[in-house]
Design a protein around this motif. Sequence first.
Motif, PDB file in Angstrom:
ATOM      1  N   PHE A 197       1.205  -1.282  -0.019  1.00  0.00           N
ATOM      2  CA  PHE A 197       0.311  -0.013   0.325  1.00  0.00           C
ATOM      3  C   PHE A 197       0.923   1.241  -0.460  1.00  0.00           C
ATOM      4  CE2 PHE A 197      -2.709   3.247   2.049  1.00  0.00           C
ATOM      5  CZ  PHE A 197      -3.661   3.210   0.989  1.00  0.00           C
ATOM      6  N   GLY A 198       2.261   1.144   0.827  1.00  0.00           N
ATOM      7  CA  GLY A 198       2.658   2.150   0.668  1.00  0.00           C
ATOM      8  C   GLY A 198       3.640   2.837  -0.331  1.00  0.00           C
ATOM      9  N   LEU A 199       4.100   1.237  -0.783  1.00  0.00           N
ATOM     10  CA  LEU A 199       4.462   1.893  -2.162  1.00  0.00           C
ATOM     11  C   LEU A 199       3.361   2.616  -3.427  1.00  0.00           C
ATOM     12  CD1 LEU A 199       6.725  -1.848  -2.836  1.00  0.00           C
ATOM     13  CD2 LEU A 199       7.430   0.926  -2.321  1.00  0.00           C
ATOM     14  N   GLY A 200       2.032   1.916  -3.634  1.00  0.00           N
ATOM     15  CA  GLY A 200       1.189   2.175  -4.549  1.00  0.00           C
ATOM     16  C   GLY A 200       0.881   4.204  -4.014  1.00  0.00           C
ATOM     17  N   ILE A 201       0.981   4.721  -2.659  1.00  0.00           N
ATOM     18  CA  ILE A 201       1.764   5.927  -2.466  1.00  0.00           C
ATOM     19  C   ILE A 201       2.458   6.815  -3.067  1.00  0.00           C
ATOM     20  CG2 ILE A 201       1.406   7.137  -0.650  1.00  0.00           C
ATOM     21  CD1 ILE A 201      -0.251   5.622   1.125  1.00  0.00           C
ATOM     22  N   LEU A 202       3.487   5.911  -3.411  1.00  0.00           N
ATOM     23  CA  LEU A 202       4.976   6.407  -3.304  1.00  0.00           C
ATOM     24  C   LEU A 202       4.249   7.006  -4.877  1.00  0.00           C
ATOM     25  CD1 LEU A 202       7.638   5.291  -1.251  1.00  0.00           C
ATOM     26  CD2 LEU A 202       5.910   7.689  -1.369  1.00  0.00           C
ATOM     27  N   THR A 203       4.187   5.711  -5.210  1.00  0.00           N
ATOM     28  CA  THR A 203       3.855   5.645  -7.244  1.00  0.00           C
ATOM     29  C   THR A 203       2.765   6.656  -7.758  1.00  0.00           C
ATOM     30  OG1 THR A 203       5.097   3.574  -6.876  1.00  0.00           O
ATOM     31  CG2 THR A 203       3.538   4.060  -9.293  1.00  0.00           C
ATOM     32  N   GLY A 204       2.226   7.029  -6.470  1.00  0.00           N
ATOM     33  CA  GLY A 204       1.145   7.975  -7.283  1.00  0.00           C
ATOM     34  C   GLY A 204       1.052   9.216  -7.026  1.00  0.00           C
ATOM     35  N   ILE A 205       2.126   9.546  -6.302  1.00  0.00           N
ATOM     36  CA  ILE A 205       2.508  11.192  -5.921  1.00  0.00           C
ATOM     37  C   ILE A 205       3.522  10.846  -7.124  1.00  0.00           C
ATOM     38  CG2 ILE A 205       3.999  11.874  -4.873  1.00  0.00           C
ATOM     39  CD1 ILE A 205       3.329  10.927  -2.017  1.00  0.00           C
ATOM     40  N   PHE A 206       3.994  10.266  -7.842  1.00  0.00           N
ATOM     41  CA  PHE A 206       5.234  10.465  -8.571  1.00  0.00           C
ATOM     42  C   PHE A 206       4.583  11.300  -9.892  1.00  0.00           C
ATOM     43  CE2 PHE A 206       8.887   9.208  -5.910  1.00  0.00           C
ATOM     44  CZ  PHE A 206       9.699   9.729  -5.401  1.00  0.00           C
ATOM     45  N   ALA A 207       3.567   9.948  -9.630  1.00  0.00           N
ATOM     46  CA  ALA A 207       2.650  10.024 -11.788  1.00  0.00           C
ATOM     47  C   ALA A 207       1.565  11.200 -11.703  1.00  0.00           C
ATOM     48  CB  ALA A 207       2.008   8.549 -11.213  1.00  0.00           C
ATOM     49  N   THR A 208       1.193  11.505 -10.545  1.00  0.00           N
ATOM     50  CA  THR A 208       0.269  12.497 -10.237  1.00  0.00           C
ATOM     51  C   THR A 208       0.537  13.962 -10.098  1.00  0.00           C
ATOM     52  OG1 THR A 208      -0.310  12.073  -8.250  1.00  0.00           O
ATOM     53  CG2 THR A 208      -1.675  10.549 -10.357  1.00  0.00           C
ATOM     54  N   ILE A 209       1.506  14.101  -9.397  1.00  0.00           N
ATOM     55  CA  ILE A 209       1.755  15.081  -9.099  1.00  0.00           C
ATOM     56  C   ILE A 209       1.941  16.113  -9.883  1.00  0.00           C
ATOM     57  CG2 ILE A 209       4.289  15.021  -8.658  1.00  0.00           C
ATOM     58  CD1 ILE A 209       1.527  17.028  -6.834  1.00  0.00           C
ATOM     59  N   ARG A 210       3.014  15.883 -10.726  1.00  0.00           N
ATOM     60  CA  ARG A 210       3.011  16.747 -12.209  1.00  0.00           C
ATOM     61  C   ARG A 210       1.272  17.282 -13.047  1.00  0.00           C
ATOM     62  NH1 ARG A 210       8.761  15.359 -15.217  1.00  0.00           N
ATOM     63  NH2 ARG A 210       9.955  14.758 -12.918  1.00  0.00           N
ATOM     64  N   TRP A 211       0.875  16.615 -13.123  1.00  0.00           N
ATOM     65  CA  TRP A 211      -0.599  16.507 -13.458  1.00  0.00           C
ATOM     66  C   TRP A 211      -0.991  17.565 -12.753  1.00  0.00           C
ATOM     67  CZ3 TRP A 211      -0.546  15.481 -18.823  1.00  0.00           C
ATOM     68  CH2 TRP A 211       0.022  14.701 -19.526  1.00  0.00           C
TER      69      TRP A 211
END
Length: 279
Positions: A197-211
């Motif tokens: 779950f934590g890895l999914g959170i980190l991946t989500g931040i990197f994938a979406t914050i620019r957008w």
Amino acid sequence: MAVADSVPGVSGGTIAFILGFYDKFIQSLHGVIAGPKEKRVASLHFLLKLGIGWILGLMLSIVFITSLLESNIYEVSSLFLGFIIVAIYYVFKEEKHEFVGKYNNVIFLILGVTIVFAITFFNPVSSEGTSMSLDQLHVGLALYVFIAAMIAISAMVLPGISGSTLLLIFGLYAPILAAIKEVMTFNFDYFFVVLLFGLGILTGIFATIRWVKYALDHYRSQTMYCIMGLMIGSLYAVVMGPTTLEVPQDQMSWGTFHPLFFFIGGGLILLLEKLNPNK
């Protein structure tokens, strides 16, 4: 922020928005990922202070919330409804210039409402009246947890629908809270679930914050209308929330609605707004 993120209703982004540091929060996340060295250091320093408070708040929230959800779900849900409705007012108040006179963007509000309504209505977990079990983690379920975490964190950084509301919709809210609580009490049977779950959170931040930053910088009115729609739609998600508990209960009705807790929830948002140092 952690208390808001850990309960379905108001996102941590909404709290940051009300307290006046939301833009700095988004810029800091973006700065750590894509900024020059000096900006990364400054951003990391801000996020580190915020992160320490967030982790402590989350741990304290989980200790109390997991028991409250099972025994007092309708009181807690009434509280969440008060959170959301008053938060909607403050988001409109702070971004009034992005709403008034730009009514052609109302389609994005409708889109936001539709997204939450559709996910909630067609969610197989809530429609079957069962919550998802994480006792036996297989590949498909592991992927589901990972993707749900990515989507949830995307919501948490927006002042709109809460990531916990999405976890509630996906049928993972109670199981994830229970898993984190077990790890906190040194039962590591659920450690891999929490790690995933934590890895999914980190991946989500990197994938979406620019957008997210790009949308807020270049299409702020459309984004705010969509956020408003997500918040309005989350009212329906909270009403349906009891159906996704480990022991499913009926959806909230007028008979199970508690006005006192509703007003307490709204009052807490009013109090937070008064704490905004920029006011």
